[in-house]
Design a protein around this motif. Structure first.
Motif, PDB file in Angstrom:
ATOM      1  N   PRO A  57      52.277 -27.806  17.947  1.00  0.00           N
ATOM      2  CA  PRO A  57      52.811 -27.612  19.305  1.00  0.00           C
ATOM      3  C   PRO A  57      51.860 -26.866  20.230  1.00  0.00           C
ATOM      4  O   PRO A  57      52.012 -26.924  21.454  1.00  0.00           O
ATOM      5  CB  PRO A  57      54.093 -26.794  19.071  1.00  0.00           C
ATOM      6  N   CYS A  58      50.880 -26.156  19.652  1.00  0.00           N
ATOM      7  CA  CYS A  58      49.905 -25.417  20.474  1.00  0.00           C
ATOM      8  C   CYS A  58      48.570 -26.148  20.572  1.00  0.00           C
ATOM      9  O   CYS A  58      47.541 -25.530  20.860  1.00  0.00           O
ATOM     10  CB  CYS A  58      49.693 -24.010  19.907  1.00  0.00           C
ATOM     11  N   ARG A  59      48.583 -27.455  20.341  1.00  0.00           N
ATOM     12  CA  ARG A  59      47.338 -28.210  20.462  1.00  0.00           C
ATOM     13  C   ARG A  59      46.776 -28.053  21.870  1.00  0.00           C
ATOM     14  O   ARG A  59      47.495 -27.717  22.821  1.00  0.00           O
ATOM     15  CB  ARG A  59      47.571 -29.683  20.135  1.00  0.00           C
ATOM     16  N   ALA A  60      45.487 -28.317  22.008  1.00  0.00           N
ATOM     17  CA  ALA A  60      44.789 -28.082  23.269  1.00  0.00           C
ATOM     18  C   ALA A  60      45.360 -28.915  24.407  1.00  0.00           C
ATOM     19  O   ALA A  60      45.791 -30.061  24.214  1.00  0.00           O
ATOM     20  CB  ALA A  60      43.309 -28.403  23.103  1.00  0.00           C
ATOM     21  N   ASP A  61      45.343 -28.333  25.605  1.00  0.00           N
ATOM     22  CA  ASP A  61      45.595 -29.108  26.811  1.00  0.00           C
ATOM     23  C   ASP A  61      44.350 -29.902  27.188  1.00  0.00           C
ATOM     24  O   ASP A  61      44.443 -31.022  27.692  1.00  0.00           O
ATOM     25  CB  ASP A  61      45.977 -28.179  27.966  1.00  0.00           C
ATOM     26  N   TYR A  62      43.182 -29.304  26.940  1.00  0.00           N
ATOM     27  CA  TYR A  62      41.910 -29.985  27.180  1.00  0.00           C
ATOM     28  C   TYR A  62      41.015 -29.834  25.963  1.00  0.00           C
ATOM     29  O   TYR A  62      40.924 -28.750  25.376  1.00  0.00           O
ATOM     30  CB  TYR A  62      41.169 -29.388  28.393  1.00  0.00           C
ATOM     31  N   VAL A  63      40.353 -30.921  25.603  1.00  0.00           N
ATOM     32  CA  VAL A  63      39.272 -30.889  24.617  1.00  0.00           C
ATOM     33  C   VAL A  63      37.984 -31.114  25.394  1.00  0.00           C
ATOM     34  O   VAL A  63      37.842 -32.119  26.098  1.00  0.00           O
ATOM     35  CB  VAL A  63      39.446 -31.990  23.548  1.00  0.00           C
ATOM     36  N   SER A  64      37.064 -30.167  25.303  1.00  0.00           N
ATOM     37  CA  SER A  64      35.821 -30.287  26.068  1.00  0.00           C
ATOM     38  C   SER A  64      34.644 -30.461  25.129  1.00  0.00           C
ATOM     39  O   SER A  64      34.591 -29.859  24.047  1.00  0.00           O
ATOM     40  CB  SER A  64      35.616 -29.066  26.964  1.00  0.00           C
ATOM     41  N   ARG A  88      49.994 -18.016  26.502  1.00  0.00           N
ATOM     42  CA  ARG A  88      51.193 -17.407  25.919  1.00  0.00           C
ATOM     43  C   ARG A  88      51.895 -18.351  24.950  1.00  0.00           C
ATOM     44  O   ARG A  88      52.661 -17.915  24.090  1.00  0.00           O
ATOM     45  CB  ARG A  88      52.154 -16.973  27.025  1.00  0.00           C
ATOM     46  N   ARG A  89      51.650 -19.650  25.101  1.00  0.00           N
ATOM     47  CA  ARG A  89      52.195 -20.608  24.143  1.00  0.00           C
ATOM     48  C   ARG A  89      51.662 -20.319  22.744  1.00  0.00           C
ATOM     49  O   ARG A  89      52.379 -20.454  21.749  1.00  0.00           O
ATOM     50  CB  ARG A  89      51.802 -22.014  24.598  1.00  0.00           C
ATOM     51  N   LEU A  90      50.385 -19.915  22.663  1.00  0.00           N
ATOM     52  CA  LEU A  90      49.799 -19.538  21.376  1.00  0.00           C
ATOM     53  C   LEU A  90      50.411 -18.240  20.870  1.00  0.00           C
ATOM     54  O   LEU A  90      50.800 -18.133  19.701  1.00  0.00           O
ATOM     55  CB  LEU A  90      48.283 -19.364  21.505  1.00  0.00           C
ATOM     56  N   TYR A  91      50.490 -17.245  21.756  1.00  0.00           N
ATOM     57  CA  TYR A  91      51.013 -15.947  21.348  1.00  0.00           C
ATOM     58  C   TYR A  91      52.451 -16.066  20.858  1.00  0.00           C
ATOM     59  O   TYR A  91      52.854 -15.389  19.911  1.00  0.00           O
ATOM     60  CB  TYR A  91      50.961 -14.963  22.523  1.00  0.00           C
ATOM     61  N   ALA A  92      53.241 -16.917  21.508  1.00  0.00           N
ATOM     62  CA  ALA A  92      54.648 -17.057  21.144  1.00  0.00           C
ATOM     63  C   ALA A  92      54.829 -17.701  19.774  1.00  0.00           C
ATOM     64  O   ALA A  92      55.891 -17.571  19.154  1.00  0.00           O
ATOM     65  CB  ALA A  92      55.390 -17.879  22.197  1.00  0.00           C
ATOM     66  N   ASN A  93      53.812 -18.392  19.292  1.00  0.00           N
ATOM     67  CA  ASN A  93      53.865 -19.031  17.980  1.00  0.00           C
ATOM     68  C   ASN A  93      53.059 -18.261  16.943  1.00  0.00           C
ATOM     69  O   ASN A  93      52.712 -18.790  15.893  1.00  0.00           O
ATOM     70  CB  ASN A  93      53.334 -20.465  18.072  1.00  0.00           C
ATOM     71  N   ARG A 150      48.504 -11.214  19.437  1.00  0.00           N
ATOM     72  CA  ARG A 150      47.913 -11.804  20.630  1.00  0.00           C
ATOM     73  C   ARG A 150      46.487 -12.228  20.305  1.00  0.00           C
ATOM     74  O   ARG A 150      45.511 -11.755  20.886  1.00  0.00           O
ATOM     75  CB  ARG A 150      47.937 -10.792  21.779  1.00  0.00           C
ATOM     76  N   SER A 151      46.386 -13.152  19.391  1.00  0.00           N
ATOM     77  CA  SER A 151      45.081 -13.644  18.961  1.00  0.00           C
ATOM     78  C   SER A 151      44.853 -15.038  19.530  1.00  0.00           C
ATOM     79  O   SER A 151      45.789 -15.837  19.665  1.00  0.00           O
ATOM     80  CB  SER A 151      45.012 -13.702  17.432  1.00  0.00           C
ATOM     81  N   LYS A 152      43.586 -15.308  19.884  1.00  0.00           N
ATOM     82  CA  LYS A 152      43.231 -16.651  20.350  1.00  0.00           C
ATOM     83  C   LYS A 152      42.780 -17.555  19.211  1.00  0.00           C
ATOM     84  O   LYS A 152      42.228 -18.627  19.443  1.00  0.00           O
ATOM     85  CB  LYS A 152      42.149 -16.555  21.428  1.00  0.00           C
ATOM     86  N   ILE A 153      43.039 -17.108  17.977  1.00  0.00           N
ATOM     87  CA  ILE A 153      42.780 -17.918  16.799  1.00  0.00           C
ATOM     88  C   ILE A 153      44.127 -18.249  16.172  1.00  0.00           C
ATOM     89  O   ILE A 153      44.861 -17.356  15.725  1.00  0.00           O
ATOM     90  CB  ILE A 153      41.891 -17.182  15.763  1.00  0.00           C
ATOM     91  N   ILE A 154      44.477 -19.528  16.130  1.00  0.00           N
ATOM     92  CA  ILE A 154      45.757 -19.942  15.566  1.00  0.00           C
ATOM     93  C   ILE A 154      45.681 -19.851  14.045  1.00  0.00           C
ATOM     94  O   ILE A 154      44.773 -20.434  13.431  1.00  0.00           O
ATOM     95  CB  ILE A 154      46.119 -21.369  16.003  1.00  0.00           C
ATOM     96  N   PRO A 155      46.604 -19.138  13.395  1.00  0.00           N
ATOM     97  CA  PRO A 155      46.539 -18.993  11.940  1.00  0.00           C
ATOM     98  C   PRO A 155      46.779 -20.301  11.219  1.00  0.00           C
ATOM     99  O   PRO A 155      47.445 -21.207  11.740  1.00  0.00           O
ATOM    100  CB  PRO A 155      47.649 -17.978  11.632  1.00  0.00           C
ATOM    101  N   ALA A 156      46.246 -20.402  10.025  1.00  0.00           N
ATOM    102  CA  ALA A 156      46.389 -21.618   9.223  1.00  0.00           C
ATOM    103  C   ALA A 156      47.842 -21.774   8.764  1.00  0.00           C
ATOM    104  O   ALA A 156      48.542 -20.789   8.580  1.00  0.00           O
ATOM    105  CB  ALA A 156      45.457 -21.553   8.025  1.00  0.00           C
TER     106      ALA A 156
END
Length: 325
Positions: free
Chosen positions: A151-158, A310-315, A319-325
């Motif tokens: 659900p927290c997949r990227a909005d943009y892939v660059s 905040r979508r990442l933080y809520a999951n 407050r990390s910008k690394i999504i846990p495995a």
């Protein structure tokens, strides 16, 4: 596709910003560079900032910035992301991508991908030629939504091109260009599809045949393929890492794959080109190529961007910008 070609003066401006960020660290620290890039981004050339702001506001599906600075002494293409990570290869170019990326969203990474790095290296690796990851070369990467399962997949892939001597194409299909039959559209809007983590997250290597994923993974996220606004829906799709919950849904996957393939275009990035792909409106892939492992192979930097951090933080529990495995 929306495209901006930078002038020589604008490139020099960006190069100076990169100099300042790189000079701030005696030893290369990618996380510190990310923070410094966010602080420096308001100093990007005004025309570039306005272009990226407009791309975000209008939900541009494919956005290209051409002419970003590539260092004249760029090291040889590494034979795998791990070697690039250890050496810091192409770190100036990472900063260039971070500077532009922060105008569209917040960078983030995955604990399960490339050791939790924020900026990934996309380059061929020996032994991975036929894998379903960005380290492959001989195999076509099917049109897909990046990290379709989450659900927290990227909005943009660059993607920023450092080298592409064979003009290997990044394939793209825009959902706005598609005409789904009403009966198929109705199925795709229902939660009759299961989405799975891809090989880059699990380390499991599949053959790449459609349906393999359903035989090797028992869990996954269930949801629709088409969702959101009725007339301008969003899309998530990855034939290699999804399955139908019933026979009709399985047939819908095959039919959708054909429609996506027939509508595909290509973007052949040149050094200094950065493409920002809307991961909700576009599926992307890659043409096959022959890796030589001679230091001159195709080499890109990849960055995931979120419009709402905040979508990442809520999951997460922090407050990390690394999504846990």
């Amino acid at each position: 596709m929306h495209k901006l070609v930078l002038t020589a003066e604008e490139r020099a401006n960006i190069d100076a910003l990169i100099d300042g960020i790189v000079a701030a660290d005696e030893n290369w620290d990618p996380m510190a560079a990310m923070d410094r890039a966010a602080e420096a981004a308001p100093s990007l050339p005004r025309r570039l900032r306005a272009f990226l702001a407009q791309a975000r506001a209008s939900e541009s599906d494919v956005t290209v910035v051409s002419g970003l600075p590539i260092h004249p002494d760029l090291p040889p293409t590494p034979s795998g992301w791990d070697l690039a990570a250890k050496s810091g290869a192409g770190h100036r170019e990472e900063v260039a991508l971070l500077l532009c990326g922060t105008a569209l969203g917040d960078p983030f990474g995955w604990e399960s991908q490339q050791d939790g790095r924020i900026v990934h290296d996309v380059c061929p690796a020996p032994g991975m030629e036929s894998s379903l990851t960005s380290a492959s070369s001989a195999k076509t990467l099917s049109l897909h939504t990046e990290d379709v399962f989450h659900p927290c997949r990227a909005d943009y892939v660059s993607l920023l091109c450092l080298r592409n001597p064979d003009a290997v194409g990044t394939t793209v299909t825009r959902v706005g260009s598609l005409d789904f039959p009403d009966s198929l559209r109705a199925i795709l809007k229902e939660s009759r599809f299961r989405f799975y983590p891809d090989d880059s997250h699990t380390g499991i290597s599949l053959s790449g045949n459609a349906g393999d994923v359903s035989r090797t993974r028992s869990d996954g996220m269930v949801g629709p393929v088409l969702f959101g606004p009725e007339r301008t829906p969003y899309l998530r799709f990855d034939i290699d890492f999804m399955s139908g919950e019933d026979a009709a849904a399985d047939e819908a996957i095959i039919a959708t794959q054909e429609i996506l393939g027939n509508a595909a275009g290509r973007v052949a990035l040149e050094p200094g080109d950065a493409v920002f792909i809307d991961n909700y409106q576009v599926v992307h892939g890659r043409e096959p190529f022959a890796a030589r492992y001679d230091g001159k192979d195709r080499w890109l930097k990849r960055l995931n961007l979120s419009r709402d951090i905040r979508r990442l933080y809520a999951n997460s529990e922090s407050r990390s910008k690394i999504i846990p495995a």
